[in-house]
Write an enzyme that holds these catalytic residues in place. Structure first.
Site, PDB file in Angstrom:
ATOM      1  N   PRO A  68       0.846  -1.204   0.000  1.00 55.68           N
ATOM      2  CA  PRO A  68       0.000   0.000   0.000  1.00 55.68           C
ATOM      3  C   PRO A  68       0.878   1.249   0.000  1.00 55.68           C
ATOM      4  O   PRO A  68       1.817   1.345   0.794  1.00 55.68           O
ATOM      5  CB  PRO A  68      -0.777  -0.117   1.320  1.00 55.68           C
ATOM      6  CG  PRO A  68      -0.640  -1.547   1.734  1.00 55.68           C
ATOM      7  CD  PRO A  68       0.685  -2.003   1.222  1.00 55.68           C
ATOM      8  N   CYS A 123       0.461   5.504  -0.182  1.00 55.68           N
ATOM      9  CA  CYS A 123      -0.398   6.686  -0.225  1.00 55.68           C
ATOM     10  C   CYS A 123      -0.077   7.529  -1.461  1.00 55.68           C
ATOM     11  O   CYS A 123       1.096   7.751  -1.783  1.00 55.68           O
ATOM     12  CB  CYS A 123      -0.208   7.517   1.031  1.00 55.68           C
ATOM     13  SG  CYS A 123      -0.856   6.736   2.524  1.00 55.68           S
ATOM     14  N   ALA A 175      -3.437   3.036   1.965  1.00 57.26           N
ATOM     15  CA  ALA A 175      -4.205   3.171   3.197  1.00 57.26           C
ATOM     16  C   ALA A 175      -5.490   3.938   2.898  1.00 57.26           C
ATOM     17  O   ALA A 175      -5.449   5.066   2.402  1.00 57.26           O
ATOM     18  CB  ALA A 175      -3.378   3.901   4.253  1.00 57.26           C
ATOM     19  N   GLN A 226      -6.174  -1.819   2.113  1.00 58.06           N
ATOM     20  CA  GLN A 226      -5.705  -1.592   3.477  1.00 58.06           C
ATOM     21  C   GLN A 226      -6.625  -0.575   4.147  1.00 58.06           C
ATOM     22  O   GLN A 226      -6.676   0.584   3.739  1.00 58.06           O
ATOM     23  CB  GLN A 226      -4.263  -1.079   3.477  1.00 58.06           C
ATOM     24  CG  GLN A 226      -3.657  -0.956   4.875  1.00 58.06           C
ATOM     25  CD  GLN A 226      -2.287  -0.304   4.845  1.00 58.06           C
ATOM     26  OE1 GLN A 226      -2.169   0.876   4.533  1.00 58.06           O
ATOM     27  NE2 GLN A 226      -1.247  -1.063   5.187  1.00 58.06           N
ATOM     28  N   TYR A 283      -0.250   4.967  13.191  1.00 58.29           N
ATOM     29  CA  TYR A 283      -1.660   5.321  13.010  1.00 58.29           C
ATOM     30  C   TYR A 283      -2.497   4.723  14.144  1.00 58.29           C
ATOM     31  O   TYR A 283      -1.959   4.115  15.063  1.00 58.29           O
ATOM     32  CB  TYR A 283      -2.116   4.929  11.617  1.00 58.29           C
ATOM     33  CG  TYR A 283      -1.328   5.652  10.545  1.00 58.29           C
ATOM     34  CD1 TYR A 283      -1.212   7.048  10.573  1.00 58.29           C
ATOM     35  CD2 TYR A 283      -0.644   4.961   9.549  1.00 58.29           C
ATOM     36  CE1 TYR A 283      -0.459   7.722   9.626  1.00 58.29           C
ATOM     37  CE2 TYR A 283       0.111   5.640   8.599  1.00 58.29           C
ATOM     38  CZ  TYR A 283       0.200   7.021   8.643  1.00 58.29           C
ATOM     39  OH  TYR A 283       0.945   7.702   7.716  1.00 58.29           O
ATOM     40  N   ARG A 294      -1.198  -5.311   9.097  1.00 54.06           N
ATOM     41  CA  ARG A 294       0.140  -4.738   8.976  1.00 54.06           C
ATOM     42  C   ARG A 294       0.559  -4.191  10.333  1.00 54.06           C
ATOM     43  O   ARG A 294      -0.206  -3.471  10.979  1.00 54.06           O
ATOM     44  CB  ARG A 294       0.191  -3.619   7.935  1.00 54.06           C
ATOM     45  CG  ARG A 294       1.632  -3.181   7.661  1.00 54.06           C
ATOM     46  CD  ARG A 294       1.769  -2.260   6.471  1.00 54.06           C
ATOM     47  NE  ARG A 294       2.973  -2.606   5.705  1.00 54.06           N
ATOM     48  CZ  ARG A 294       3.499  -1.835   4.771  1.00 54.06           C
ATOM     49  NH1 ARG A 294       2.935  -0.671   4.452  1.00 54.06           N
ATOM     50  NH2 ARG A 294       4.572  -2.212   4.120  1.00 54.06           N
ATOM     51  N   LEU A 336      13.454  -1.704   1.989  1.00 57.99           N
ATOM     52  CA  LEU A 336      14.695  -1.662   1.212  1.00 57.99           C
ATOM     53  C   LEU A 336      15.038  -3.024   0.620  1.00 57.99           C
ATOM     54  O   LEU A 336      16.191  -3.456   0.624  1.00 57.99           O
ATOM     55  CB  LEU A 336      15.850  -1.130   2.064  1.00 57.99           C
ATOM     56  CG  LEU A 336      15.749   0.354   2.466  1.00 57.99           C
ATOM     57  CD1 LEU A 336      16.966   0.786   3.270  1.00 57.99           C
ATOM     58  CD2 LEU A 336      15.582   1.244   1.249  1.00 57.99           C
ATOM     59  N   ARG A 392       8.489   1.830  -2.904  1.00 59.27           N
ATOM     60  CA  ARG A 392       9.208   2.809  -3.734  1.00 59.27           C
ATOM     61  C   ARG A 392       9.893   2.138  -4.918  1.00 59.27           C
ATOM     62  O   ARG A 392       9.950   2.697  -6.018  1.00 59.27           O
ATOM     63  CB  ARG A 392      10.234   3.553  -2.877  1.00 59.27           C
ATOM     64  CG  ARG A 392       9.617   4.462  -1.816  1.00 59.27           C
ATOM     65  CD  ARG A 392      10.699   5.057  -0.917  1.00 59.27           C
ATOM     66  NE  ARG A 392      10.156   5.969   0.067  1.00 59.27           N
ATOM     67  CZ  ARG A 392       9.700   5.606   1.267  1.00 59.27           C
ATOM     68  NH1 ARG A 392       9.714   4.325   1.605  1.00 59.27           N
ATOM     69  NH2 ARG A 392       9.235   6.490   2.110  1.00 59.27           N
TER      70      ARG A 392
END
Length: 371
Positions: free
Chosen positions: A24, A26, A58, A101, A183, A231, A302, A325
């Protein structure tokens, strides 16, 4: 060779063709919770990547639960209809399983998108009051959040349930609860952000109570033949905070309640965190949770190289790897990984002509020359 990364896996009754997950991410590009053209383009091209599973970003279960005013939401007929239109277009061209999510930002809500600085949005500019386990701001200088009372807890739990029901109607193959990255559900878990003196604070059992209530309610609301996962942030990376030992206890608790998989991240709760970044830095957390529970785990953080991802799966450190990413930078990462690891990948027939001559069976079909 036979690639472990490209072996199928089952999450409950959901079978995935490989172990690559699109995490997920944003996008901060919705309007009043509704997706638009950007989401159609973004999800459309990622759906052609060959990943085994794709998660939407999300998605807030109520307007106050958005991280930013531009967050995706699923709290109304209007948000459901707008998202359904995007999903229908994507599914027409791709068979990739899609998960959503479900999230509530809690005290980290009402901030600007990253490219606008990320600071909290003032009320006079459209910001809103935030909710949290305790009246403790995430960052000094931010508005003090409102502590959720009994009615507020009921409202938030019911909002998760209604969003899960909408997700079921829309045909999402899986739902993931966001209990990570500082969150709301993570805020209840961590002793840094949860300083309540009622049955929802104090001991580990009490701090887990509300997230477990939300999980139970969502699991009951989502079809039993479709998987529900969670998660987690395995550690706050801060003294006196949430840690791996507590995460394992929480993982065992959701597993006993029917959780099908754990997606293991870390951090995000406090600006005081001290994270040592290096390739695969969060993989040991997934490995420890997998060893303690036997539950399917998703490793993140990573993981950028095919052989790195292959090693994570082949050595049993995790069952799946999630890219974020890295797959934004290279939306065909699964294609390139399959080529490197000697595996096959599903690709749209319109793209079959693109396979290099040295990988004639990459797409499971013979090379088609351009006429």
């Amino acid at each position: 060779m036979t690639s472990h990364l490209f072996q199928p896996i089952r999450l409950g009754n959901l079978e995935l063709e490989n172990r690559i997950v699109i995490a997920p991410m944003c996008q901060y590009s919705a309007e009043d919770g509704k997706p638009g053209n950007w989401h159609l383009i973004h999800l459309g091209h990622l759906a052609l990547s060959g990943a085994g599973l794709m998660f939407l970003e999300a998605t807030a279960v109520e307007p106050e639960g958005r991280i930013s005013p531009a967050d995706l939401g699923l709290w109304s007929d209007e948000t459901e209809a707008a998202l359904t239109r995007v999903l229908e277009a994507v599914r027409k061209e791709s068979a990739v399983p899609i998960g959503i999510q479900l999230a509530h930002a809690g005290r980290k809500a009402s901030v600007r998108p990253p490219w606008q600085g990320g600071g909290q949005v003032p009320r006079q500019e459209g910001g809103w009051d935030c909710f949290a386990p305790s009246p403790l701001a995430h960052d000094p200088g931010e508005r003090t959040p409102l502590a959720l009372d009994a009615a507020g807890l009921d409202r938030v739990r019911d909002a998760f349930v209604e969003s899960a029901k909408r997700a079921a109607r829309m045909g999402f193959e899986t739902v993931q609860l966001h209990a990570a990255h500082g969150y709301l559900l993570h805020q209840f878990l961590s002793p840094i952000s949860n300083q309540r003196d009622d049955s929802y604070g104090g001991s580990l059992e009490n701090r887990m109570r509300f997230p477990l209530e939300v999980f139970d309610a969502v699991r009951a609301a989502f079809p039993s033949d479709r998987p529900v996962g969670v998660r987690v942030s395995a550690t706050d990376w801060a003294e006196g905070g949430w840690d791996l030992e507590q995460t394992i206890a929480f993982a065992k608790a959701v597993q006993a309640r029917g959780c099908d998989y754990i997606d293991v991240s870390s951090g995000g709760l406090t600006p005081a965190q001290k994270i040592k970044l290096e390739p695969g830095y969060q993989v040991p957390f997934a490995e420890a949770i997998r060893a303690a529970t036997g539950m399917p785990t998703i490793a993140v953080g990573l993981i950028t190289e095919p052989m790195q991802a292959e090693e994570v799966i082949a050595t049993g450190k995790a069952d799946m790897v999630a890219l974020a990413r890295g797959i934004l930078y290279d939306p065909r990462w699964p294609w390139h990984a399959a080529a490197e690891l000697g595996a096959e990948i599903k690709a749209p027939k319109q793209y079959w002509r693109s396979q290099p001559r040295e990988y004639k069976r990459l797409f499971g079909t013979t090379s088609i020359e351009q006429r």
